[in-house]
Each structure stands twice: as C-alpha cells, then as structure tokens.
Design a protein around this motif. Structure first.
Motif, PDB file in Angstrom:
ATOM      1  N   GLY A   1     -45.130   6.978 -81.138  1.00  0.00           N
ATOM      2  CA  GLY A   1     -45.821   7.736 -79.912  1.00  0.00           C
ATOM      3  C   GLY A   1     -44.891   8.896 -79.767  1.00  0.00           C
ATOM      4  O   GLY A   1     -43.920   9.146 -80.249  1.00  0.00           O
ATOM      5  N   GLY A   2     -45.176   9.275 -78.492  1.00  0.00           N
ATOM      6  CA  GLY A   2     -44.542  10.683 -77.949  1.00  0.00           C
ATOM      7  C   GLY A   2     -42.621  10.282 -78.062  1.00  0.00           C
ATOM      8  O   GLY A   2     -41.911  11.201 -78.075  1.00  0.00           O
TER       9      GLY A   2
ATOM     10  N   HIS B   1     -47.679   9.078 -71.602  1.00  0.00           N
ATOM     11  CA  HIS B   1     -48.421   8.375 -70.537  1.00  0.00           C
ATOM     12  C   HIS B   1     -48.538   6.824 -70.842  1.00  0.00           C
ATOM     13  O   HIS B   1     -48.760   6.081 -70.055  1.00  0.00           O
ATOM     14  N   ASP B   2     -47.857   6.603 -71.814  1.00  0.00           N
ATOM     15  CA  ASP B   2     -47.381   5.178 -72.280  1.00  0.00           C
ATOM     16  C   ASP B   2     -46.399   5.019 -72.991  1.00  0.00           C
ATOM     17  O   ASP B   2     -45.632   6.057 -73.548  1.00  0.00           O
TER      18      ASP B   2
ATOM     19  N   ASP C   1     -45.487   3.146 -76.942  1.00  0.00           N
ATOM     20  CA  ASP C   1     -46.107   2.640 -78.204  1.00  0.00           C
ATOM     21  C   ASP C   1     -45.044   2.072 -79.011  1.00  0.00           C
ATOM     22  O   ASP C   1     -43.980   2.449 -79.270  1.00  0.00           O
TER      23      ASP C   1
HETATM   24 MG    MG Z   1     -47.813   7.281 -76.216  1.00  0.00          MG
END
Ligand code: MG
Ligand code: DCT
Length: 399
Positions: free
Chosen positions: A222-223, A232-233, A235
């Motif tokens: 993810g980011g 936002h989360d 991963d």
């Molecule tokens: Mg993410």
C-alpha cells in the motif's frame, strides 16, 4: 469501475516518443535543451512518480471532478480526470503556463480549461460549484464511512438522508456489521494514519507472525511502501515458504490479535483462488486471496512520538484500519505488485500489458495471450521484465 477506452488523440502521438525513444522533433533555438514533455508516457507504469507533487493545486481539483463523475456513474470522464491528475503528478516541474502542457498525454479540452481557470484565477469555479453541491457533499460524507460504497450512499441520499444522525435514527436502515463498526470508530478511522503508527502496527503484526511461523514472509504494501507519510489504512502481505500453509497462518495471526485484546473488528474472507478462472479482466474486482479487513487498537506507548489525535482526546489509544492479505507463495510477486499500488499505477500496468503486450495481468498472475501460457515470476522485477518495462521502484509508483 471498468477501464475507459484510451481514446485521446494526443496520447497516440506520445506513444511514439515513448516506444522508440525518439528525441523531440521540434526545431529548437541553438543552445536550448529539448523539452522533457515529449518523453512523458500515457502509461503511469512508464513514468516515475514520487510523493512530491508539484502540481497539487491542479490535481486536487481533478480529484474532485473525478469523484463527482464517479458519484454520477460517468466512468469515462472519471477515469479521464484521474489519468490527467496522474500525468501532472509525475512532472518534476510545476505547470505555470497552459502552453507547457501542450505535448502532455491524457489532457483533453476539459482538463485544460480547468488548468487555465486555475492559472488565471487561482481556483476553479466548476470545482467550487461541485464542492458546494449538496449531493456531492452528502455522498462524500457517507462514503467516508468504512463499509459504505457509492451505491449505498446514493440509496441513502435518495431516501432524503443527509447526515449520520439521519442514518442512525432511521429504523428501516439495517447497517452491515462493517458499517456498524465504521460508525462506532468513525472519529479514529477517518483520521489519517501516520508513518510512525504504521511502523508500530508493523511491529505488532511481525511479532504475531514470528511467534506462529518463524520463517513466514511479511511485507508492508500500500501507500506506506510507496513512501507516503500518511494513509487511510496499513496494508500487509503475509505468507509462508511452504505452499498451502498461508491461510492457516492468517487465521492464527487473527486469533493471536484477538487474545491480545487489540482486535476491535475482523472481516475474514477465505481464499477463493481457482487458477481456471484466471486471469481476471476486471481491475476493480477484489482478488481471490485469503484476506481480512481489520480495525486494531493501537496504544500510544507503542508508537514513537504520539498518536494522531484530535485536541482534547485524552485516551491512550486509537483505532486503526489494517488489511492483511495472504497469497500462496507462488503468487507472492503478483500480489505484492498489485497491493503496492497506487491504484492508477496498477490500472495502467494492466492496460499497458493488454494493449501493448497482449498480456493479461492481475493480482494473481500474468498471462500471455499469444503464447497462451502463464508467465512465472518470483519477484516484481521478473514481472516488469516479462512486460518489457523498466523497473519502477515502489516509491516511484505514486501515480
Ligand atoms: Mg492503504
Ligand atoms: N488494491 C487491490 N484490490 C483492492 C483494493 C486495493 O489490488 N480491492 C490495491 C491497490 C492499492 C493497494 O491495494 C492498497 O489499497 P489502499 O489501501 O486503498 O490504497 P493506498 O495506496 O494504500 O492508499 P491509502 O494510503 O489511502 O491507504
């Protein structure tokens, strides 16, 4: 959302530069260097896009327009604005004159009109109109809840609901379990997760994984893998060197988090992987790996620095959204590439594979339509090599 057709005429011109690396053909005054614009590819997977966005004023506006089209289910236009934003994000320079965008791919008349408006007035009136639109505002609010997609938000809007209070007071609305927890932890999970918080969660998950299977493979995706400071989360991919043991590992990790009393919510989805049904042509379709969407309790003491919190919040913890995905080890490279994002980067990898290489790529596999065979890959570099693409580092995939 489905892929839009690559229709823009100006993109064709740029594929040529792209594919054969032809230098700029314009006659240039002596001593001047060729403009780098001609080398910008229409494919995000052929551009290097870091987290440093030099054109945020334009890309923020494009994001609003894209979202508005998404809310109105006008997919082609939505994608056109996402593509345009992605091109501008990749530029090492800020757009200061409209003429500078002349040879850039994926910028049509509408996007250019928005750029011109912003250059002239410092703002876009079309974007301001959208931002003050009641339907846009309501759908934006509703879709910010974990478990609420555009379709549900739209349904609630059509029923005259305008606020969270309206939804929660409406007796005929039955929230899913995910939505119930989305509302319960809204204050926390609608707030960004910092890099320090992501690192702290990484330690917790790493410890859980090691305690179960010492030689397990755990990777941040993810980011945060792309070097973003906020997300936002968080991963993660986790798997075992031994094929077929990955799903049991995921279940054991969930169990351990539960016993540590930090599991606030868990939506577990068992693997539905069936190689006969691959590869899948639809990008947005969720992949078939075993996975879980979690809300975890993160203690302030576990985080270097402090928790991201609003002023006056005296709690010693916050809730954070975490996704854990467990691909079998022989699909690991594809899962890692797919879950590292960005979404636009992934979209264009698939589009490039299909249109330029006659191959189908998804989070599970790469299929060569000409040779009629799956292409093996142990690493992300193997996949780029199969596609005949220069390797792009994760931190350069912020398209
Ligand atoms: Mg993410
Ligand atoms: N992804 C995927 N299939 C899905 C959802 C996501 O392949 N059904 C990929 C695309 C990006 C990556 O996983 C991570 O998804 P997000 O967490 O939504 O995006 P992000 O880039 O990590 O952004 P954020 O920082 O907001 O979490």
């Amino acid at each position: 959302m489905r892929e839009g057709k690559p229709v823009a005429v100006e993109t064709k011109h740029c594929i040529q530069f792209d594919e054969i690396h032809r230098p700029c053909e314009h006659v240039l005054p002596e001593g001047s260097t060729p403009t780098p614009v001609a080398t910008v590819s229409q494919y995000a997977c052929k551009r290097r896009t870091t987290t440093q966005n030099n054109n945020k004023i334009f890309t923020d506006a494009f994001e609003v327009l894209a979202e508005s089209y998404e809310f109105n289910e006008i997919e082609g236009r939505c994608l056109a604005f996402r593509r345009a934003a992605s091109v501008l994000k990749s530029l090492p320079w800020a757009v200061q004159r409209l003429e500078a965008t002349q040879d850039l791919p994926c910028l049509g008349g509408h996007t250019k009109a928005v750029i011109q408006e912003i250059l002239q007035y410092g703002r876009s009136f079309e974007v301001e109109k959208i931002l003050s639109n009641e339907r846009y505002q309501t759908l934006k609010l509703f879709t910010s809840v974990f478990g609420v997609g555009v379709k549900t938000a739209e349904k609630w809007y059509r029923r005259g609901l305008r606020s969270f209070r309206d939804i929660l007071a409406e007796p005929s609305i039955h929230l899913t379990r995910m939505q119930q927890f989305g509302f319960l932890h809204y204050g926390d999970i609608s707030r960004a997760v910092s890099e320090a918080e992501a690192r702290a969660l990484g330690n917790i998950i790493d410890e859980a994984v090691r305690a179960i299977t010492p030689d397990a493979v755990l990777a941040l995706t993810g980011g945060f893998r792309r070097g973003k400071e906020f997300g936002h989360d968080v991963d993660y991919l986790l798997t075992t060197p031994e094929l077929g043991k990955e799903e049991a590992l995921l279940l054991s990790v969930i169990d351990r988090l539960k016993h540590q009393s930090i599991l606030l919510y868990c939506d577990y989805q068992a693997s539905t992987l069936d190689m006969d049904q691959l590869p899948c042509r639809r990008f947005e379709a969720m992949d078939h790996f075993a996975k879980c969407f979690l809300i975890l309790r993160l203690e302030a003491g576990q985080v270097e620095g402090d928790l991201q919190r609003v002023e006056g919040d005296s709690r010693s913890w916050r809730a954070v959204r975490v996704d854990l995905v467990s691909p079998p080890i022989d699909h690991y490279a594809f899962a890692l590439l797919g879950w590292s994002g960005s979404r636009q980067f992934e979209r264009d990898l698939r589009r490039f594979a299909r249109l330029e290489r006659k191959m189908l790529l998804d989070n599970h596999a790469l299929y060569d339509l000409t040779k009629k065979e799956f292409l093996e890959a142990k690493t992300e570099k193997d996949i780029f090599a199969h596609l005949g693409l220069e390797y792009i580092e994760p931190w350069q995939r912020n398209a």
